[in-house]
Design an enzyme around this catalytic site. Structure first.
Site, PDB file in Angstrom:
ATOM      1  CB  CYS A 264      47.167  54.105  50.307  1.00 49.09           C
ATOM      2  SG  CYS A 264      48.403  54.854  51.521  1.00 49.09           S
ATOM      3  CB  ALA A 265      41.509  52.403  49.743  1.00 44.97           C
ATOM      4  N   PRO A 267      42.479  52.597  43.449  1.00 43.87           N
ATOM      5  CG  PRO A 267      42.547  51.506  41.348  1.00 43.87           C
ATOM      6  CD  PRO A 267      43.486  51.882  42.520  1.00 43.87           C
ATOM      7  N   GLY A 268      40.388  51.047  44.434  1.00 40.88           N
ATOM      8  CA  GLY A 268      39.334  50.326  45.039  1.00 40.88           C
ATOM      9  C   GLY A 268      39.448  48.872  44.812  1.00 40.88           C
ATOM     10  CG  ASP A 315      48.769  62.596  54.241  1.00 43.59           C
ATOM     11  OD1 ASP A 315      49.265  61.548  54.209  1.00 43.59           O
ATOM     12  OD2 ASP A 315      49.600  63.836  54.187  1.00 43.59           O
ATOM     13  CG  ASP A 334      48.627  48.256  48.237  1.00 42.88           C
ATOM     14  OD1 ASP A 334      49.687  47.619  48.223  1.00 42.88           O
ATOM     15  OD2 ASP A 334      48.255  48.798  47.302  1.00 42.88           O
ATOM     16  CB  CYS A 387      53.348  47.027  43.075  1.00 42.86           C
ATOM     17  SG  CYS A 387      53.029  48.644  42.821  1.00 42.86           S
TER      18      CYS A 387
END
Length: 458
Positions: A264-265, A267-268, A315, A334, A387
């Protein structure tokens, strides 16, 4: 709506918030790109209006309910947002004369709904100016949940939940903190220069900066400077990233030469931070669902001068197509979450999310964590982060995972974190809730794989 009037642009953004799942930051950025003649003051005013209305929407709606003969649900959405904009300017913006806020709101309403719409907006706003000292709000003693919901502008279901879990005083503290403007934070690209060197260069450009307290690579930008327009951004000397987000990589503690999976990387920001900590030596596989998201990661890596990242489309909740059935030294999970730890930065989340979203997301989160754990070598590290601040998405997920995956155990993070972090560690988890002045609310659990049970074959 004609022209590039800041109030009209703010209204367009607020209307789109109701119609799409796009984030407020993205809508603002798209608007600034579209209307290129906007100066900095215009952009700052648009940002103030849109964030302000979303931050204080429940209080503004309470006022409208008490002044309008038409129920809130029957008021056309654009007209309702015009009323919110007008009231926000009158109540919160001391530099905007009330008559100006009323007149500009009426003009917007006339463009959309003609004289009838303009007359309705004019009547409500002028009624507020006459009666604002007489308006009453829910009493704290009689109905503490409703009082906090209205006065501090949070959804009633959320306030009731927090009062049940933490009491009235703590709930007020949290809601008040959520209404503060979040600090603008960047992360220095240590592959190119040190934090001290970047701070010096930004200072020479007249930008006031201070080092972040918790992150060794973070810098807070003081004042109202548009962070996307800072010098050196295009040069790859830094990336925009909140301090809380930076700490996730600190807890992952990647080392040069390792092979790491970032699920789930996009926007980097975390992927590139991992690469920095690895001194651009080793391998990072960054996974996400779409080509568009992977492109964001690749663009960030190119700008920052990072060459060890390989992007994978897939996925994270399903078996992954990993080259050579690799297993990883460290895996960062994350996960997508309700985001309620970031209300200061994303006030629209208060009105987009509900309790059903928390239940739905917790199922996805567990699926992602369980699936990605299969790709870790014995002795490897698995970090789960969100978060958000709800136990259903945090502690409950990790505790269930540990019960069902006995080859993993919680790792001791006290040893890798300086003493200033220790107050945030409880039962082996790292959590900031309520948010601090520096950081939003977030959660991190670090686990270590102690045996090869249920893992992939070499």
């Amino acid at each position: 709506m004609k022209g590039e009037n800041p109030r009209a642009i703010s209204l367009r953004i607020l209307n789109r918030i109701e119609e799409t799942e796009l984030h407020l930051d993205q809508l603002l950025t798209d608007s600034f790109r579209r209307y290129k003649t906007l100066n900095y003051l215009d952009q700052a005013f648009i940002t103030e209006l849109t964030y302000g209305v979303l931050r204080w929407r429940e209080r503004l709606d309470w006022i409208i309910r008490n002044l309008s003969k038409i129920s809130l649900k029957k008021i056309d959405q654009p007209i309702l947002n015009i009323l919110r904009l007008g009231l926000y300017q009158i109540i919160f913006l001391s530099k905007t004369p009330p008559f100006s806020a009323v007149d500009e709101s009426v003009k917007l309403a006339k463009e959309i709904k003609g004289k009838r719409g303009g007359g309705f907006v004019n009547a409500i706003l002028r009624s507020f100016l006459r009666k604002k000292e007489e308006l009453s709000y829910p009493d704290l003693k009689e109905d503490p949940s409703l009082h906090i919901s209205v006065l501090y502008s949070h959804p009633l279901w959320l306030v009731k939940r927090w009062i049940k879990e933490m009491g009235v005083e703590k709930t007020i503290e949290i809601c008040n903190m959520n209404n503060q403007i979040t600090p603008a934070t960047i992360r220095v690209n240590t592959l190119k220069l040190s934090r001290e060197q970047l701070m010096e260069r930004l200072g020479e450009e007249g930008i006031k900066v201070i080092p972040t307290y918790f992150s060794d690579e973070g810098i807070r930008i003081e004042g109202r400077k548009a962070i996307s327009q800072l010098p050196f951004l295009k040069d790859g000397l830094f990336i925009i990233q909140d301090e809380a987000s930076q700490l996730v990589t600190t807890i992952l503690d990647p080392r040069p030469g390792e092979r790491i999976l970032d699920a789930c990387a996009s926007p980097g920001s975390k992927t590139t931070h991992i690469a920095q900590r690895m001194k651009n030596e080793g391998e990072i596989y960054s996974l996400d669902l779409t080509e568009k998201k992977l492109n964001l990661i690749e663009e960030s890596c190119f700008r920052l001068g990072i060459s060890i990242v390989k992007t994978i489309k897939g996925d994270a909740s399903k078996p992954l197509t990993i080259p050579n059935n690799f297993r990883f030294d460290r895996v960062l999970v994350d996960v997508p979450c309700s985001g309620f730890g970031t209300i200061r930065k994303n006030p629209d989340l208060k009105w987009r999310r509900n309790e059903m979203d928390i239940k739905r997301l917790s199922l996805l989160q567990y699926s992602i964590l369980n699936n990605c754990s299969r790709y870790i070598k014995e002795g490897g590290i698995l970090v789960y982060s969100t978060c958000t601040i709800f136990h259903e998405e945090n502690e409950d997920i990790v505790e269930k995972f540990l019960r069902e995956n006995l080859e993993f155990q919680l790792d001791s993070i006290e040893e890798i974190l300086p003493e200033k972090f220790h107050p945030f560690i409880k039962n082996g988890f790292f959590k900031t809730f309520p948010p601090t002045e520096e950081m939003d609310g977030f959660f991190v659990a670090r686990m270590v794989k102690i045996s090869q049970k249920n893992s992939l074959k070499e």
